[in-house]
Every structure is written in C-alpha cells, then in structure tokens.
Scaffold this motif. Structure first.
Motif, mmCIF file in Angstrom:
data_model
loop_
_atom_site.group_PDB
_atom_site.id
_atom_site.type_symbol
_atom_site.label_atom_id
_atom_site.label_comp_id
_atom_site.label_asym_id
_atom_site.label_seq_id
_atom_site.Cartn_x
_atom_site.Cartn_y
_atom_site.Cartn_z
ATOM 1 N N MET A 248 -114.399 -6.608 4.074
ATOM 2 C CA MET A 248 -115.357 -6.093 4.872
ATOM 3 C C MET A 248 -114.929 -4.568 5.318
ATOM 4 S SD MET A 248 -115.919 -9.515 7.227
ATOM 5 C CE MET A 248 -116.795 -10.883 6.773
ATOM 6 N N LYS A 249 -113.508 -4.311 5.486
ATOM 7 C CA LYS A 249 -113.276 -3.075 5.902
ATOM 8 C C LYS A 249 -113.613 -1.967 5.008
ATOM 9 C CE LYS A 249 -108.931 -0.522 6.918
ATOM 10 N NZ LYS A 249 -108.693 -0.080 5.795
ATOM 11 N N LYS A 250 -113.351 -2.364 3.525
ATOM 12 C CA LYS A 250 -113.855 -1.414 2.391
ATOM 13 C C LYS A 250 -115.322 -1.357 2.452
ATOM 14 C CE LYS A 250 -113.755 -0.943 -2.569
ATOM 15 N NZ LYS A 250 -113.395 -1.496 -3.956
ATOM 16 N N CYS A 251 -115.902 -2.219 2.538
ATOM 17 C CA CYS A 251 -117.370 -2.150 2.603
ATOM 18 C C CYS A 251 -117.969 -1.095 3.722
ATOM 19 C CB CYS A 251 -117.940 -3.635 2.897
ATOM 20 S SG CYS A 251 -119.839 -3.768 2.930
ATOM 21 N N LEU A 252 -117.568 -1.244 4.932
ATOM 22 C CA LEU A 252 -117.890 -0.406 6.082
ATOM 23 C C LEU A 252 -117.248 1.027 6.048
ATOM 24 C CD1 LEU A 252 -116.996 -2.880 9.046
ATOM 25 C CD2 LEU A 252 -119.214 -2.360 8.355
ATOM 26 N N GLU A 253 -116.155 1.183 5.192
ATOM 27 C CA GLU A 253 -115.630 2.565 4.902
ATOM 28 C C GLU A 253 -116.907 3.048 3.657
ATOM 29 O OE1 GLU A 253 -110.758 1.924 5.466
ATOM 30 O OE2 GLU A 253 -111.947 1.517 3.424
ATOM 31 N N VAL A 254 -117.244 2.345 2.773
ATOM 32 C CA VAL A 254 -117.999 2.880 1.862
ATOM 33 C C VAL A 254 -119.461 3.052 2.546
ATOM 34 C CG1 VAL A 254 -119.145 2.329 -0.420
ATOM 35 C CG2 VAL A 254 -116.775 1.959 -0.084
ATOM 36 N N GLU A 255 -120.103 1.716 2.986
ATOM 37 C CA GLU A 255 -121.621 1.975 3.370
ATOM 38 C C GLU A 255 -121.816 2.635 4.673
ATOM 39 O OE1 GLU A 255 -124.033 0.553 1.896
ATOM 40 O OE2 GLU A 255 -123.194 0.358 0.200
ATOM 41 N N ARG A 256 -120.878 2.606 5.743
ATOM 42 C CA ARG A 256 -121.130 3.288 6.949
ATOM 43 C C ARG A 256 -120.028 4.518 7.299
ATOM 44 N NH1 ARG A 256 -124.929 0.270 9.791
ATOM 45 N NH2 ARG A 256 -125.971 -1.041 8.208
ATOM 46 N N GLY A 257 -119.346 4.736 6.529
ATOM 47 C CA GLY A 257 -118.309 5.692 6.694
ATOM 48 C C GLY A 257 -117.395 5.565 8.031
ATOM 49 N N ILE A 258 -117.081 4.422 8.181
ATOM 50 C CA ILE A 258 -116.108 4.109 9.497
ATOM 51 C C ILE A 258 -114.856 4.154 9.090
ATOM 52 C CG2 ILE A 258 -115.390 2.345 10.868
ATOM 53 C CD1 ILE A 258 -118.547 3.018 11.268
ATOM 54 N N LEU B 277 -121.368 -21.318 12.934
ATOM 55 C CA LEU B 277 -121.990 -20.272 12.399
ATOM 56 C C LEU B 277 -123.124 -20.181 13.352
ATOM 57 C CD1 LEU B 277 -121.769 -20.527 8.614
ATOM 58 C CD2 LEU B 277 -120.822 -18.897 10.218
ATOM 59 N N LYS B 278 -123.345 -19.209 14.227
ATOM 60 C CA LYS B 278 -124.170 -19.158 15.342
ATOM 61 C C LYS B 278 -124.662 -17.666 15.064
ATOM 62 C CE LYS B 278 -122.074 -21.968 18.785
ATOM 63 N NZ LYS B 278 -121.610 -22.050 20.225
ATOM 64 N N GLU B 279 -126.049 -17.522 15.498
ATOM 65 C CA GLU B 279 -126.718 -16.259 15.701
ATOM 66 C C GLU B 279 -126.529 -15.537 14.282
ATOM 67 O OE1 GLU B 279 -124.698 -14.531 19.333
ATOM 68 O OE2 GLU B 279 -126.723 -14.496 20.316
ATOM 69 N N PHE B 280 -126.958 -16.312 13.158
ATOM 70 C CA PHE B 280 -126.767 -15.810 11.798
ATOM 71 C C PHE B 280 -127.343 -14.432 11.623
ATOM 72 C CE2 PHE B 280 -128.497 -15.542 7.457
ATOM 73 C CZ PHE B 280 -127.273 -15.460 6.691
ATOM 74 N N SER B 281 -128.443 -14.201 12.194
ATOM 75 C CA SER B 281 -129.177 -13.024 11.882
ATOM 76 C C SER B 281 -128.374 -11.820 12.570
ATOM 77 C CB SER B 281 -130.726 -12.812 12.470
ATOM 78 O OG SER B 281 -130.534 -13.062 13.596
ATOM 79 N N TRP B 282 -127.810 -11.945 13.523
ATOM 80 C CA TRP B 282 -127.102 -10.828 14.239
ATOM 81 C C TRP B 282 -125.498 -10.938 13.619
ATOM 82 C CZ3 TRP B 282 -130.009 -8.097 17.152
ATOM 83 C CH2 TRP B 282 -131.100 -8.538 17.784
ATOM 84 N N ARG B 283 -125.102 -11.851 12.900
ATOM 85 C CA ARG B 283 -123.713 -11.840 12.609
ATOM 86 C C ARG B 283 -123.577 -11.690 10.948
ATOM 87 N NH1 ARG B 283 -121.076 -16.151 16.692
ATOM 88 N NH2 ARG B 283 -122.073 -15.254 18.671
ATOM 89 N N ASN B 284 -123.351 -12.704 10.310
ATOM 90 C CA ASN B 284 -122.898 -12.892 8.865
ATOM 91 C C ASN B 284 -124.186 -12.315 8.139
ATOM 92 O OD1 ASN B 284 -121.380 -15.296 10.217
ATOM 93 N ND2 ASN B 284 -120.427 -14.698 8.292
ATOM 94 N N LYS B 285 -125.442 -12.284 8.361
ATOM 95 C CA LYS B 285 -126.260 -11.708 7.640
ATOM 96 C C LYS B 285 -126.303 -10.190 7.482
ATOM 97 C CE LYS B 285 -131.385 -11.175 7.748
ATOM 98 N NZ LYS B 285 -131.708 -9.775 7.890
ATOM 99 N N PHE B 286 -125.551 -9.527 8.321
ATOM 100 C CA PHE B 286 -125.165 -8.207 8.282
ATOM 101 C C PHE B 286 -124.579 -7.974 6.942
ATOM 102 C CE2 PHE B 286 -122.057 -4.775 8.373
ATOM 103 C CZ PHE B 286 -122.780 -3.762 8.914
ATOM 104 N N TRP B 287 -123.540 -8.615 6.436
ATOM 105 C CA TRP B 287 -122.921 -8.519 5.162
ATOM 106 C C TRP B 287 -123.785 -8.994 4.011
ATOM 107 C CZ3 TRP B 287 -118.940 -5.847 6.537
ATOM 108 C CH2 TRP B 287 -118.394 -6.072 7.919
#
Length: 274
Positions: free
Chosen positions: A197-207, A231-241
């Motif tokens: 996830m960290k790598k993903c954010l570095e690539v996709e969001r420049g974090i 697993l709650k609030e799927f659309s706000w949480r894991n759906k992001f990935w």
C-alpha cells in the motif's frame, strides 16, 4: 482569525465522540452548541464546527451548513478516505481535518489517548484553519494532538487509512480475530500488505512517508489490541485500493496491491457494482 487557544464551538453529533468533545469544552468553561440529527446549524456565531458523524452522513451535514460557515467545518475523526469527497463538495481547501487516535468506549466515558510505545507524543493530528483550537481543546483534557501542515497531515492520514484497511481485512480473513491477534500472530502479513500500500501511494499519489510505517502501525495495534475486526464502510475504506487496482488494470498496468486484492476478493463484501 482562528485563535491559538480553545473557544466555544458547534458540535455536529451527540454520540460518543461529540459528547466527549462537549465535556472537554464544559470542563474549560465553554458552552458549546450541539446539533443533533435534523436540527439546523446556526448561521450566526463563530468558532469551529466539529463534524463527528459517520462518513455516510457527511453530505447531509455539508448541505445543511450555511455557506458563510463552511470554512469553519472541522472533520473530526472519520475513518476511511474522504479527501476526494470533500473536494467534490468544495469544502476541502477551507476546512479543518483531524486524524483521531482516541477511543471512547461508551457514551459518557472519558477518551483514551492512542499513544504508543513508538510514539509517546501521540498520533492524533490536525491541519487547517482551526487546527490550533483543536489541539488546545484536546491538550486541555490531557490528550495529545500534533498540528501539521497539509503534506505532513496527508502522509499521516494515509498511514491511518492503511492501518484500518490492513488490520480489518487480515482480521476478518483469519476468522474475525482482534487487532492485537493480527499484530502478534500475522505480523509478516501486516508488513507485506502495508509495504504494498505504501508503494502504491508513493506511485499513485506522490506521498512521501517517514521511515518505519509498518512498525508505527503495529505499535498502534498493540495499544488497541482488544479492538475487534470487521469490514465496515467498504466504499470509504478498502474500495479505495480496489479502485486503484481496477484503474491500473484498465491501462494495462500491474496491480500494486496484489496481496490486498487477493484477500479482499475472497470475502463476501460488495466489491462489484460499487
């Protein structure tokens, strides 16, 4: 101009968090206004407007907020990724955001600070117009709060997002074990998923993250080891990935979070048609 000290405020929501904030203000001599479901947000007045509702209620709160006061909105402790939503609602730039590492066991209880053995200074953070006021209120009640610039805050926000998505998914995958059991029994899986996830954010969001992200998240898990997983609030949480994965697949690019995708798609959550 926002004050560097505490002040009277408006609180949207009278649940555990809203009530705790009200009690903090009362202890400091402030008479805060509490707005419950269906009630109007006062157009007059000044000071921050703490929004302590769940994510699904945010749109209604923003719509009900008088235009002259939208710059006073303080989004306090919503779990999950809400940045794009706030931008769509045109309240991101002027509002205050608070990343909360604070637990309130039940209505009326005093909050427990989410400090850890790696971060005794605390992990709760605020950014924006009323950040100093938020920090003053929490510190006045013996809690911690770090005031950060926007870039620092975004990195911390995404760390919290990685934490809740990783620990909840792994906990459910392993039969509904607690956060502490995920950390103690499946730390290798935690590190694997967080690093993806960290790598993903570095690539996709420049974090840009500070070193030691998995270690910090495991330390927080130890501090709230009794928390259940679901697993709650799927659309706000894991759906992001999953959204990032599908967007990349549509362009013929590799999945940057394959471990998360593999485990998520094994579970009966609404990952199709959302």
């Amino acid at each position: 101009m926002a004050s560097s000290g505490d002040c009277a405020c408006t609180i949207i929501g009278a649940g555990r968090i809203g009530t705790a904030l009200k009690e903090m203000g009362k202890a400091s001599g402030f008479d805060d206004v509490v707005v419950r479901r269906g009630e109007k947000i006062p157009a007059e007045g000044s000071g921050p407007i703490y929004v302590t509702t769940r994510n699904d209620d945010l749109k209604g709160v923003i719509s009900a907020c008088p235009p002259s006061r939208k710059g006073d909105l303080v989004f306090y402790g919503q779990n999950g990724y809400i940045e794009d939503f706030l931008k769509e609602e045109k309240v991101f730039d002027d509002s205050t955001k608070v990343l909360v590492y604070m637990a309130v066991a039940k209505l009326g209880d005093k909050p427990t600070d989410g400090i850890t053995d790696l971060n005794p200074e605390g992990l709760t953070a605020a950014t924006g117009k009323w950040a100093e006021q938020v920090a003053a209120r929490l510190r006045g009640s013996g809690l911690t709060c770090n005031v950060l610039n926007e870039d620092e805050f975004r990195a911390c926000m995404f760390e919290k997002h990685m934490w809740i998505c990783t620990f909840m998914l792994l906990g459910v995958h392993h039969g509904g074990i607690t956060v502490g059991e995920v950390e103690s029994k499946h730390k290798e899986d935690v590190f694997k998923m967080v690093e993806e996830m960290k790598k993903c954010l570095e690539v996709e969001r420049g974090i840009k993250f500070k070193d030691g992200v998995p270690e910090r998240l495991c330390a927080y898990a130890r501090s709230v080891a009794h928390f259940p997983t679901a697993l709650k609030e799927f659309s706000w949480r894991n759906k992001f990935w999953l959204d990032i994965t599908r967007a990349r697949q549509g362009k013929g690019a590799e999945d940057l979070t394959p471990f998360h995708t593999k485990l998520l798609l094994k579970l009966p959550v609404p990952h199709d048609g959302v």
